[in-house]
Design a protein around this motif. Structure first.
Motif, short mmCIF file in Angstrom:
data_model
loop_
_atom_site.label_atom_id
_atom_site.label_comp_id
_atom_site.label_asym_id
_atom_site.label_seq_id
_atom_site.Cartn_x
_atom_site.Cartn_y
_atom_site.Cartn_z
N PRO A 143 0.81 -1.22 0.00
CA PRO A 143 0.00 0.00 0.00
C PRO A 143 0.84 1.27 0.00
N THR A 144 2.09 1.20 0.43
CA THR A 144 2.88 2.41 0.60
C THR A 144 3.34 3.06 -0.71
N PRO A 145 4.04 2.35 -1.59
CA PRO A 145 4.72 3.10 -2.64
C PRO A 145 3.81 3.61 -3.77
N ALA A 146 3.02 2.75 -4.38
CA ALA A 146 2.33 3.15 -5.60
C ALA A 146 0.87 3.45 -5.34
N PRO A 147 0.54 4.69 -5.11
CA PRO A 147 -0.84 5.01 -4.73
C PRO A 147 -1.82 4.98 -5.90
N THR A 148 -1.39 5.30 -7.10
CA THR A 148 -2.34 5.45 -8.19
C THR A 148 -2.40 4.25 -9.12
N ALA A 149 -1.27 3.94 -9.75
CA ALA A 149 -1.28 2.98 -10.85
C ALA A 149 -1.66 1.58 -10.41
N ALA A 150 -1.15 1.17 -9.22
CA ALA A 150 -1.27 -0.23 -8.85
C ALA A 150 -2.58 -0.56 -8.14
N ALA A 151 -3.57 0.28 -8.29
CA ALA A 151 -4.80 0.10 -7.53
C ALA A 151 -5.45 -1.27 -7.70
N PRO A 152 -5.65 -1.79 -8.89
CA PRO A 152 -6.28 -3.10 -9.03
C PRO A 152 -5.46 -4.20 -8.35
N ARG A 153 -4.15 -4.10 -8.48
CA ARG A 153 -3.28 -5.09 -7.88
C ARG A 153 -3.45 -5.08 -6.35
N GLU A 154 -3.53 -3.88 -5.79
CA GLU A 154 -3.73 -3.77 -4.34
C GLU A 154 -5.02 -4.44 -3.92
N ASP A 155 -6.04 -4.19 -4.71
CA ASP A 155 -7.33 -4.80 -4.41
C ASP A 155 -7.20 -6.31 -4.37
N LEU A 156 -6.48 -6.82 -5.36
CA LEU A 156 -6.33 -8.26 -5.45
C LEU A 156 -5.58 -8.78 -4.23
N LEU A 157 -4.51 -8.09 -3.89
CA LEU A 157 -3.73 -8.52 -2.72
C LEU A 157 -4.58 -8.49 -1.47
N ALA A 158 -5.36 -7.43 -1.32
CA ALA A 158 -6.21 -7.31 -0.14
C ALA A 158 -7.19 -8.48 -0.10
N ALA A 159 -7.75 -8.80 -1.28
CA ALA A 159 -8.72 -9.89 -1.34
C ALA A 159 -8.07 -11.22 -0.97
N VAL A 160 -6.86 -11.43 -1.49
CA VAL A 160 -6.15 -12.67 -1.18
C VAL A 160 -5.89 -12.76 0.32
N CYS A 161 -5.40 -11.67 0.88
CA CYS A 161 -5.11 -11.66 2.32
C CYS A 161 -6.36 -11.94 3.12
N ALA A 162 -7.45 -11.27 2.73
CA ALA A 162 -8.70 -11.44 3.48
C ALA A 162 -9.15 -12.90 3.40
N GLY A 163 -8.98 -13.51 2.23
CA GLY A 163 -9.39 -14.90 2.08
C GLY A 163 -8.57 -15.83 2.93
N ILE A 164 -7.26 -15.60 2.94
CA ILE A 164 -6.41 -16.48 3.74
C ILE A 164 -6.70 -16.27 5.22
N ALA A 165 -6.92 -15.02 5.58
CA ALA A 165 -7.22 -14.74 7.00
C ALA A 165 -8.50 -15.44 7.41
N LEU A 166 -9.45 -15.52 6.49
CA LEU A 166 -10.72 -16.20 6.81
C LEU A 166 -10.48 -17.68 7.07
N ARG A 167 -9.66 -18.29 6.23
CA ARG A 167 -9.37 -19.71 6.44
C ARG A 167 -8.65 -19.92 7.77
N ASP A 168 -7.78 -18.95 8.06
CA ASP A 168 -7.09 -18.99 9.34
C ASP A 168 -8.05 -18.93 10.51
#
Lengths: 111, 425
Positions: free
Chosen positions: B63-88
């Protein structure tokens, strides 16, 4: 189904060793019931305090209330230290008297 | 003990979650060595948690370096993290349920104390996973349906911090928090309590209290007696607490603060810090009136267990779903576990399954007398054995006979008990 969020260690502050000897057959009662003191207790201690107004055994408390025995013992011991609960001397000396313990065991088997 | 806790805390700060995990694994291995089922569960939990830690590493800088361009990628990462956290969370929940059962059956104080330590570690793992979900912009967990008393909301928060024995519960208004917000308020308090205990001397108490305001809202206060913060630091923190929550560089360092902001924003809760006289910090949380409810009567009385033939089968059938969809499945899929009809009491305690001494078809009858309406909520009516309840009567009678027999056998009179209570029959 969720696991409970109030954990048993948080209820006893992690303590597992009661300061009084509380066997399952030990009887407890409330010598001087005080509704105000009761209102200030945490829910589990309050439930024990209210139940023990009628003289009752640790086993009965454990059977009637949804509180693990390990928690009941510590909380009862706390109440006893504040003189809110009286622990009847049954079995107080058992730990030094093997013969008596064996006789109790025999008696219990007979029940 | 305190110094040990301190050193664990330092260790945790240095090495982060991995050291917590290792510690957990060691403790777990010791206790669960010959209990196969629980052991397999633990290993499963470890694997997923390791997996989580691997995936987490790239997330934190993202989330720190690329505020504009990488937005979709961030979303994806957040979704992946949230999913793994749920399984946890699913795994940790099963682990906690398993531990609850072991704790309920454990008679030896030392073994129980070890189980408590495991329980504490697992509870903190759950907190980590939930925070991860909050930061990823998801619900932390399925919200409860029934209201939770303020006392329980507060104690749930205390359960999840490292130095829980240091927290004193002060005066707490006999009110409740509405179900959909209760757990989130606990999570928010957890972060404030954790901060307060970490930022004050290791032997000083931290006090938490809850008062009703005239407007019908609830003011929660977390007070520590640390050295306190300089005025400008307090002002800066309050600024960041009152602004729109967003992840930025400081979120890594102040993860707790970021979690507090998210949760406060979600429920319209105000959180601010203040300096406390003579020294220390007070964190205040204002719950709006629409989150506040009347407290349900306190009842820890065990209900007669209803027969549940069907639920276990369905739970087992549904126990092996594919990957839970991280985006929309908030209800955690049921995990396979031994059937437990117990569930959770109003007091938040595990309901024990072992057989009662009372015959199953005879419910505990509360005394009909109306003595139970003083003070805090509605305390359970004093216990009374039903005269028809032959089993219970027999048992009680046996105990008294036993007592008398023992006196006769010893030929001595033990100390007379104090005057029997008037309600004693």
């Amino acid at each position: 189904m969720r696991s409970t969020r109030v954990r048993p260690y948080a209820i006893t502050r992690g303590r597992t060793r009661p300061r009084h000897l509380l066997l399952v057959e030990t009887l407890v009662s409330v010598p001087n019931y005080d509704p105000q003191a009761s209102a200030q207790l945490m829910p589990e201690a309050q439930a024990l305090y209210e139940r023990a107004r009628q003289r009752t055994s640790v086993a009965e408390l454990s059977a009637a209330l949804d509180i693990p025995l390990g928690v009941i013992r510590v909380l009862l011991s706390d109440l006893a230290s504040q003189d809110m609960v009286y622990i009847h001397p049954t079995g107080h000396e058992y730990q030094y008297d093997l013969q008596l313990l064996e006789r109790i065991l025999d008696g219990l088997k007979g029940v | 003990m305190v110094s040990r806790v301190r050193s664990l805390l330092d260790q945790y700060r240095r090495q982060g979650a991995r050291s917590l995990l290792d510690q957990y694994r060691r403790q777990g291995a010791r206790v669960l060595l010959d209990r196969q089922g629980a052991r397999a569960l633990l290993e499963q939990a470890r694997d997923t948690i390791l997996e989580l830690l691997e995936t987490r590493r790239p997330r934190t800088p993202a989330p720190t370096p690329a505020p504009t361009a990488a937005a979709p990628r961030e979303d994806l990462l957040a979704a992946v993290c949230a999913g793994i956290a749920l399984r946890d969370l699913n795994l940790v929940d099963s682990l906690l349920a398993e531990l609850e059962q072991m704790e309920a059956q454990e008679q030896d104080p030392d073994a129980l104390s070890r189980l408590y330590r495991l329980d504490h570690l697992a509870t903190r793992l759950r907190r980590n996973a939930e925070n991860l979900r909050v930061l990823a912009g998801e619900e932390a967990g399925a919200a409860a349906e029934e209201t939770a008393s303020l006392v329980d909301v507060i104690r749930a928060a205390i359960s999840a911090i490292e130095q829980y024995p240091r927290v004193d519960v002060g005066r707490v208004a006999p009110l409740a928090v509405v179900g959909f917000a209760a757990d989130d308020i606990s999570r928010l308090l957890t972060e404030l309590l954790d901060n307060a205990t970490a930022q004050s001397p290791p032997n000083s108490p931290v006090t938490v209290s809850a008062h009703v305001t005239e407007a019908g809202s609830i003011l929660l206060r977390v007070e520590d007696s640390g050295i306190g913060l300089p005025a400008e630091r307090v002002a800066a923190l309050n600024d960041s607490l009152s602004t729109e929550p967003s992840l930025d560089g400081s979120s890594i360092e102040h993860m707790g603060l970021a979690v507090v902001r998210r949760l406060a924003d979600k429920h319209g809760v105000r959180v601010w810090l203040g300096r406390r006289a003579p020294h220390g910090t007070t964190a205040s949380v204002l719950l709006p009136p629409d989150l506040v409810r009347e407290a349900a009567p306190v009842s820890l009385v065990r209900q007669p267990e209803p027969a549940e033939p069907a639920t276990t089968a369905t739970a087992t059938a549904a126990a092996t779903p594919g990957m839970p969809s991280p985006r929309h499945s908030l209800t955690r899929p049921p995990v396979h576990r031994p059937p437990r009809e117990g569930g959770v009491t109003a007091g938040g305690l595990p309901r024990r399954v072992p057989a009662s001494l009372r015959p199953a078809d005879v419910p505990a009858t509360p005394r009909p007398r109306g003595t139970g309406d003083e003070g805090f909520g509605d305390p359970p009516a004093p216990f009374r054995l039903d005269p028809d309840d032959a089993g219970g009567d027999d048992f009680f009678g046996d105990l008294l006979d036993f007592d008398a027999g023992e006196r006769a056998a010893r030929g001595t009179l033990p100390d007379e008990p104090p005057e029997d209570h008037p309600s004693d029959d």
